[in-house]
Design a protein around this motif. Structure first.
Motif, PDB file in Angstrom:
ATOM      1  N   SER A 146       0.825  -1.204   0.000  1.00 10.25           N
ATOM      2  CA  SER A 146       0.000   0.000   0.000  1.00 10.25           C
ATOM      3  C   SER A 146       0.861   1.258   0.000  1.00 10.25           C
ATOM      4  O   SER A 146       0.524   2.249  -0.658  1.00 10.25           O
ATOM      5  CB  SER A 146      -0.918  -0.010   1.228  1.00 10.25           C
ATOM      6  N   ALA A 150       0.851   4.189  -2.702  1.00 12.95           N
ATOM      7  CA  ALA A 150       0.619   5.568  -2.261  1.00 12.95           C
ATOM      8  C   ALA A 150       1.646   6.510  -2.876  1.00 12.95           C
ATOM      9  O   ALA A 150       1.306   7.626  -3.294  1.00 12.95           O
ATOM     10  CB  ALA A 150       0.664   5.653  -0.739  1.00 12.95           C
ATOM     11  N   ALA A 210      -5.871   7.797  -1.255  1.00 19.24           N
ATOM     12  CA  ALA A 210      -4.905   6.713  -1.437  1.00 19.24           C
ATOM     13  C   ALA A 210      -3.543   7.048  -0.865  1.00 19.24           C
ATOM     14  O   ALA A 210      -2.692   6.162  -0.714  1.00 19.24           O
ATOM     15  CB  ALA A 210      -4.765   6.384  -2.930  1.00 19.24           C
ATOM     16  N   VAL A 214      -5.838   5.353   3.115  1.00 18.82           N
ATOM     17  CA  VAL A 214      -5.861   3.932   2.750  1.00 18.82           C
ATOM     18  C   VAL A 214      -4.682   3.172   3.363  1.00 18.82           C
ATOM     19  O   VAL A 214      -4.888   2.107   3.964  1.00 18.82           O
ATOM     20  CB  VAL A 214      -5.922   3.759   1.221  1.00 18.82           C
ATOM     21  N   ALA A 228      -8.678  -2.268  -1.042  1.00 20.25           N
ATOM     22  CA  ALA A 228      -7.919  -1.031  -0.844  1.00 20.25           C
ATOM     23  C   ALA A 228      -6.736  -0.961  -1.801  1.00 20.25           C
ATOM     24  O   ALA A 228      -6.478   0.090  -2.413  1.00 20.25           O
ATOM     25  CB  ALA A 228      -7.438  -0.950   0.604  1.00 20.25           C
ATOM     26  N   GLN A 232      -6.043   1.750  -4.902  1.00 26.09           N
ATOM     27  CA  GLN A 232      -4.800   2.508  -5.092  1.00 26.09           C
ATOM     28  C   GLN A 232      -4.177   2.218  -6.451  1.00 26.09           C
ATOM     29  O   GLN A 232      -3.704   3.141  -7.136  1.00 26.09           O
ATOM     30  CB  GLN A 232      -3.803   2.165  -3.988  1.00 26.09           C
ATOM     31  N   TRP A 235      -6.020   4.045  -9.289  1.00 31.22           N
ATOM     32  CA  TRP A 235      -5.694   5.474  -9.366  1.00 31.22           C
ATOM     33  C   TRP A 235      -4.260   5.680  -9.833  1.00 31.22           C
ATOM     34  O   TRP A 235      -3.985   6.618 -10.597  1.00 31.22           O
ATOM     35  CB  TRP A 235      -5.923   6.146  -8.017  1.00 31.22           C
TER      36      TRP A 235
END
Length: 259
Positions: A146, A150, A210, A214, A228, A232, A235
């Motif tokens: 994640s 990000a 994000a 997130v 989740a 991300q 996007w």
């Protein structure tokens, strides 16, 4: 060997060259983590179980997101904006590499160096003062994925802002707007779970969520981690594709300024 790993490596080394500054920034992040934590504790004392979280979740979120702050680059943009304003971007466009790929590799190296050098003090401070929720190895692996996504979303947003200078010729108007949107919709000011339902639903679909919200939820084990990460990734892909398209338009638009 591809040039991009070398660009990332030199960006990481550039971050490591200023250890005292990185330590000072890490301590500053820890201090603001304390301020945010006390504010959130007061809020959760008045509204227990707000958004389905408890006070421990809110405190952990505060320090985890402070640890991510520099790496995800919530504040600040890309140095590319100055090169566009000065006309030096013309040199960048002559390089036999992608302009977007060059700056993405540089940003990934910067993010890695910043995370390694600045994330420790906020997390240590939070653990010593409050005690933080610590996820298991599987959850940490999901959080690492994640975090990478990000950074990609953050780069995609900042790259588009930088490219806007080809048309605006100055970033002093667009940068404050981008900063306000990032702070408000990312969860950096307050977790998005404290927003009223209609606004929370809208904010949760925007790319800024994000960046901070997130990854924080993935760390806490809140919600569907696979969903989740897919959010991300979608996007990140959309913004990188948009960046590639705008780069092509900018090449045709190029106006060299200053000199």
């Amino acid at each position: 060997m591809s040039v991009y790993p070398w660009i990332a490596w030199f960006a990481l080394r550039r971050q490591a060259a200023y250890l005292a500054m990185a330590l000072a920034e890490g301590l500053t992040n820890a201090f603001f983590g304390l301020l945010r934590a006390f504010i959130l504790i007061a809020l959760w004392r008045e509204r227990p179980a707000l958004g389905g979280w408890d006070a421990a979740d809110a405190v952990t979120f505060s320090f985890v997101t402070q640890a991510l702050l520099g790496a995800v680059q919530v504040f600040g943009g890309l140095d590319l904006t100055a090169r566009i304003r000065s006309g030096d971007v013309a040199v960048d466009l002559y390089r036999p590499v992608s302009l977007q790929g060059w700056w993405l590799a540089d940003d990934l190296g910067r993010a890695t160096g910043t995370l390694l050098l600045r994330s420790g003090p906020p997390l240590l401070c939070g653990a010593l003062v409050f005690g933080l929720r610590v996820p298991g190895p599987g959850r940490i692996a999901l959080f690492a994925a994640s975090f990478v996504l990000a950074v990609l979303v953050s780069f995609g947003l900042r790259y588009l802002v930088a490219l806007s200078v080809f048309w605006l010729h100055d970033d002093r108007g667009i940068q404050p707007i981008a900063l306000v949107l990032t702070l408000f919709f990312s969860g950096m000011t307050v977790p998005l779970v404290v927003f009223p339902d209609p606004l929370r639903a809208v904010a949760g679909t925007l790319p800024w969520s994000a960046l901070v919200q997130v990854p924080g939820e993935v760390f806490l084990g809140r919600g569907n981690a696979a969903g989740a990460l897919a959010f991300q990734a979608a996007w990140a892909a959309a913004l990188l594709l948009a960046g590639a398209a705008v780069t092509g338009a900018a090449r045709r638009r190029l106006v060299v300024q200053g000199g």
